[in-house]
Design an enzyme around this catalytic site. Structure first.
Site, mmCIF file in Angstrom:
data_model
loop_
_atom_site.group_PDB
_atom_site.id
_atom_site.type_symbol
_atom_site.label_atom_id
_atom_site.label_comp_id
_atom_site.label_asym_id
_atom_site.label_seq_id
_atom_site.Cartn_x
_atom_site.Cartn_y
_atom_site.Cartn_z
ATOM 1 N N SER A 172 4.118 3.675 -2.189
ATOM 2 C CA SER A 172 5.436 3.050 -1.977
ATOM 3 C C SER A 172 6.507 3.859 -1.665
ATOM 4 O O SER A 172 6.489 4.568 -0.461
ATOM 5 C CB SER A 172 5.592 2.292 -3.264
ATOM 6 O OG SER A 172 6.824 1.367 -3.154
ATOM 7 N N ASP A 345 0.941 -8.255 -0.229
ATOM 8 C CA ASP A 345 1.990 -7.421 -0.725
ATOM 9 C C ASP A 345 3.286 -7.948 -0.759
ATOM 10 O O ASP A 345 3.637 -8.575 0.430
ATOM 11 C CB ASP A 345 1.985 -6.165 0.127
ATOM 12 C CG ASP A 345 2.523 -4.864 -0.981
ATOM 13 O OD1 ASP A 345 3.661 -5.340 -1.370
ATOM 14 O OD2 ASP A 345 2.300 -3.739 -0.518
ATOM 15 N N HIS A 376 1.450 -5.251 -4.644
ATOM 16 C CA HIS A 376 2.155 -3.975 -4.283
ATOM 17 C C HIS A 376 1.533 -3.030 -5.588
ATOM 18 O O HIS A 376 1.270 -1.838 -5.427
ATOM 19 C CB HIS A 376 3.600 -4.256 -4.351
ATOM 20 C CG HIS A 376 4.220 -2.867 -3.744
ATOM 21 N ND1 HIS A 376 3.824 -2.360 -2.371
ATOM 22 C CD2 HIS A 376 4.974 -1.967 -4.243
ATOM 23 C CE1 HIS A 376 4.790 -1.444 -2.130
ATOM 24 N NE2 HIS A 376 5.147 -0.785 -3.327
#
Length: 405
Positions: A172, A345, A376
């Site tokens: 991320s 996601d 995610h």
């Protein structure tokens, strides 16, 4: 007599249950936002290191070194550096336990494992000239993490280990920081053997996030509210507060109550989330940071670009000598990159991933996870992580090391 025996047996079983719960509760308490104790608790050697950035932030790194079992001396092994995501810390790489956490998998594969942290999280709340009560302390986004935090940590790790290059794994925001560093300071591409980016956040114009859709137009533009929030801390790092969240999940028979706290960040489809990790997850996430980090992403949502922070025309001219912030030169990111993403996601849409990939000059591999409902947060705490994602990372890194020999 028989009735008394039954009563005594029931009381004994109830007592055992309470003892087991207390034991579990105690084991949860001692590992709240404490990577050193967690790693020791899992049976591995650990070191804590500190490094200071050019702008004065004191960062903590955690190392899981390779040690000679007979002599107790450190062994020289390939280095891998792991960097966590938004409002997270080095603890997230350890939450899956001693058997399935990526940090331990890499250590068992023979790597010298370093866990990085960014300014503002639970391990990085010191500055040489400012304290956490000052707005100036929190006036940063992930841009500063890319141009100050990551290079300071990378330089320190290479200097400490005597190595010339390392592998990188980021999830991320960790991927965001990596892209910022290597586009702004392209000389650092030479010190990364490879980079594995798990759901990297660069372009976010197609995100499904409700926060971005509702709050993004406000906090992603220059106005009174966004200006006021530029020097504000995001989330509490108080250990008593985290202990409360953890204990609530531990006692609650319905994990949906705990999972719902994650919905704004990860989405509503959490069927792959390893729910046994919820007490640990709540004890270690969020780990702190600035509101400006989130606002920088919101700016990307509004502008549809991956660029530096927008201060408004006047301040942009002072910072960049132009009215709009410059875009990050992703064409300069020459490190061999492997990307993992999911079509489900909630934060990073496949369209945004493919847009990123078209600008990176050295993409070695792209993996779309085979589970359609993968979100995610599952890249860290999902069921099946080891069997697919983590094993592929280890295999690809080992392949690179074998080519070098």
């Amino acid at each position: 007599m028989r009735r008394e025996r039954v009563v005594l047996l029931c009381l004994a079983l109830l007592g055992l249950q309470q003892v087991s719960r207390a034991t579990l509760r105690q084991s949860r308490e001692i590992i709240i936002t404490d990577a050193v104790r967690r790693i020791q608790n899992d049976g591995y050697n650990v070191e804590r290191h500190s490094v200071t950035t050019k702008d004065g932030y004191v960062l903590t790194l955690h190392r899981i070194p390779q040690v000679d079992p007979e002599l107790g001396s450190l062994l020289r092994r390939p280095v891998v550096f792991l960097l966590s995501g938004l409002y997270a810390s080095s603890d997230v790489w350890l939450l899956n336990g001693r058997e399935d956490s990526l940090a331990y998998l890499l250590w068992r594969a023979g790597y010298d494992v370093w866990l990085g942290n960014n300014r503002g999280n639970i391990y990085c709340r010191k500055n040489m000239w400012r304290n956490t009560t000052e707005r100036e302390f929190w006036d940063f986004s992930w841009h500063e993490m890319g141009v100050y935090d990551l290079p300071a940590q990378v330089d320190y790790v290479l200097r400490t280990t005597g190595q010339k290059a390392m592998h990188f794994v980021g999830i991320s925001q960790g991927g965001t920081v990596f892209l910022v560093l290597n586009s702004m300071l392209p000389q650092y591409n030479a010190v990364f053997k490879s980079a594995t980016l798990l759901a990297p956040v660069a372009y976010v114009s197609n995100t499904k996030s409700g926060l971005a859709k509702v709050i993004g137009p406000v906090l992603g533009t220059r106005n009174y509210v966004s200006k006021m929030l530029e020097g504000v801390e995001m989330f509490s790092t108080n250990k008593f507060f985290k202990k409360f969240l953890s204990m609530t999940c531990l006692e609650n028979e319905k994990p949906l109550v705990c999972i719902s706290r994650l919905w704004p960040a990860v989405g509503y489809d959490t069927r792959f989330l390893n729910k046994t990790l919820l007490p640990d997850l709540m004890a270690n996430f969020p780990a702190g940071g600035s509101v400006k980090q989130l606002m920088h992403y919101f700016q990307g949502y509004v502008s549809t670009r991956f660029r530096q922070y927008d201060y408004g025309p006047e301040r942009n001219w002072l910072h960049y000598q132009q009215l709009e912030p410059p875009e990050y030169a992703l064409e300069k990111v020459s490190t061999p990159v492997t990307v993992f993403f999911s079509e489900n996601d909630y934060i990073v849409a496949p369209a945004d991933i493919w847009r990123l990939l078209t600008r990176l000059p050295n993409v070695e591999a792209v993996y779309k996870v085979p589970w359609k409902r993968w979100n995610h947060f599952d890249f860290i705490c999902g069921l099946g992580v080891r069997e697919y994602i983590f094993d592929n990372i280890v295999i690809s890194m080992n392949r690179y090391e074998q080519r070098r020999r």
